[in-house]
Design a protein around this motif. Sequence first.
Motif, short mmCIF file in Angstrom:
data_model
loop_
_atom_site.label_atom_id
_atom_site.label_comp_id
_atom_site.label_asym_id
_atom_site.label_seq_id
_atom_site.Cartn_x
_atom_site.Cartn_y
_atom_site.Cartn_z
N GLU A 4 0.81 -1.23 0.00
CA GLU A 4 0.00 0.00 0.00
C GLU A 4 0.84 1.27 0.00
N ARG A 5 2.15 1.17 0.21
CA ARG A 5 2.99 2.35 0.12
C ARG A 5 3.12 2.81 -1.33
N LEU A 6 2.89 1.92 -2.26
CA LEU A 6 2.91 2.27 -3.67
C LEU A 6 1.57 2.87 -4.07
N LYS A 7 1.60 4.00 -4.75
CA LYS A 7 0.38 4.74 -5.05
C LYS A 7 -0.14 4.52 -6.47
N LEU A 8 0.68 3.90 -7.33
CA LEU A 8 0.25 3.62 -8.69
C LEU A 8 0.97 2.38 -9.19
N LEU A 9 0.24 1.52 -9.89
CA LEU A 9 0.81 0.37 -10.59
C LEU A 9 0.55 0.56 -12.07
N SER A 10 1.62 0.53 -12.87
CA SER A 10 1.49 0.59 -14.32
C SER A 10 2.03 -0.71 -14.89
N PHE A 11 1.16 -1.44 -15.57
CA PHE A 11 1.50 -2.76 -16.09
C PHE A 11 1.26 -2.79 -17.59
N THR A 12 2.22 -3.32 -18.34
CA THR A 12 2.05 -3.61 -19.75
C THR A 12 2.31 -5.09 -19.96
N GLY A 13 1.32 -5.78 -20.54
CA GLY A 13 1.45 -7.21 -20.73
C GLY A 13 0.13 -7.84 -21.13
N SER A 14 -0.04 -9.09 -20.74
CA SER A 14 -1.22 -9.84 -21.19
C SER A 14 -2.46 -9.44 -20.39
N PRO A 15 -3.64 -9.54 -21.02
CA PRO A 15 -4.87 -9.21 -20.30
C PRO A 15 -5.09 -10.08 -19.07
N GLU A 16 -4.80 -11.36 -19.17
CA GLU A 16 -5.05 -12.26 -18.04
C GLU A 16 -4.28 -11.80 -16.82
N VAL A 17 -3.01 -11.50 -17.01
CA VAL A 17 -2.19 -11.07 -15.88
C VAL A 17 -2.61 -9.67 -15.42
N GLY A 18 -2.85 -8.77 -16.36
CA GLY A 18 -3.18 -7.39 -16.01
C GLY A 18 -4.43 -7.27 -15.17
#
Length: 478
Positions: free
Chosen positions: A220-234
């Motif tokens: 929760e200390r992280l305020k944003l997650l940016s992910f590029t990859g497969s829909p299943e994982v995302g």
Amino acid sequence: MTKEQYPLFLANKEVYLNSDLEVKDKYTGDVVTRVALADAGTIADGIAAAHDAAEPMARMASYERQEVLQHCVARFRQREEELAQVLCIEAGKPIKDSRGEVSRLIDTFKIAAEEAVRITGEVQPLDISPRARGYQGIWKRVPIGPCSFISPFNFPLNLAAHKIAPAIAVGCPFVLKPASRTPLGALIIGEILAETDLPEGAFSILPASRDGAELLTTDERLKLLSFTGSPEVGWDLKAKAGKKKVVLELGGNAAVIVDQDADIEDAVSRVLFGAFYQSGQSCIGVQRILVHENIYEQFRQRLVEGTKALVTGDPRKEGTFVGPMIDEEEARRLEAWIAEATVKGARLLCGGNRDGAMLEPTLLEGVRRDTKLNLEEAFGPVAFLVPFGSFEEALAIVNDSKFGLQAGIFTRDIFKALDAWDRLEVGGIVINDVPSYRVDNMPYGGVKDSGLGREGVRFAMEDMSEIRNLVIRRRFDQ
């Protein structure tokens, strides 16, 4: 061109923690180097360092952030050929395309350097009614705080850059997990960032297993997650992310419409690029080719001839256009999808043969709607043709997908272009070119299963910042 061993970067510093991650030459299959692999404890240390760096990063002056990004641009230019050769080896990307990606890496950091000094706000009148007389509003953007980034294998330099550069421009510390199969480009970016005066903890670049990276999603200390990859994982990551903002750039089965008034020779040339560039391993690679029935036969013949003429093989050779897929397992998967389509009645126009991770550029027609090639993201050198009778029908076919990233339309009719812009359920429409086209300052992202949010430096900076409002009451009795 690669070193014998690469460190990870923890709180701005090189750490030769181990040599557990093997990096292979994607064409030969040989192990070319080894990379330090982060465990859960190392990732926790990186998150803690980013948390501690949030305040000093936010205090950096605009010109200081700009200088960091300008230093990166200068050093990328100095190491341009090294970056391209490493990319060619670790990703199997043909050398001309590898050089092209390095140029985009430079562009992305240049754009970020420009945007770092023009983060603006707005003066807003609040006296919209008598009760607000004398009140004035002012808002500005402030960094959202520590961010976690997960980047993919297919553009290991530029897609990492699209997370790193905006974060620095806006003043957010970050922890990046690069793709385990292609970590070297991100680590070279780390080498160059380590030369700068970024506050301690401003960045960590941590190759890690998927399981080991759980904290990048849940902490929760992280305020944003940016992910590029497969829909299943995302989408799975989004479900676990808790209160943090989530940006997802996922997959697609992009379509291109070639209307009857198109320049056929030009459209064929661009569709060949869109379908087979990067061995088709692009989320906006052309997968569905919709061609008006009046020009279908002529277009098909030219496209098949062009596909057969593409040079495949060793990505180090200057003339190679199609190199290997990222590994043999992925090539086998796509080979099976082609077989499924043909069993269900599709006609193989060319290609279809596989040798290890090398899959021939492949075209089909008559692909049924219920096949994986139509429903899912191929992510390889395969596309299929579909004739259509009316533009309305073509738009409906494009929208008949769970994905919605980008679409391309070849037409001379401005009204059809505007209709498509209004009606296509995608994040972007490219007129007289393929959906595979992207410039790094434009808003980029999708709808439906293709993701949430937008990349493109300025738009990513908006996601990585928050509006902070100030209201001033002016008393008229004084």
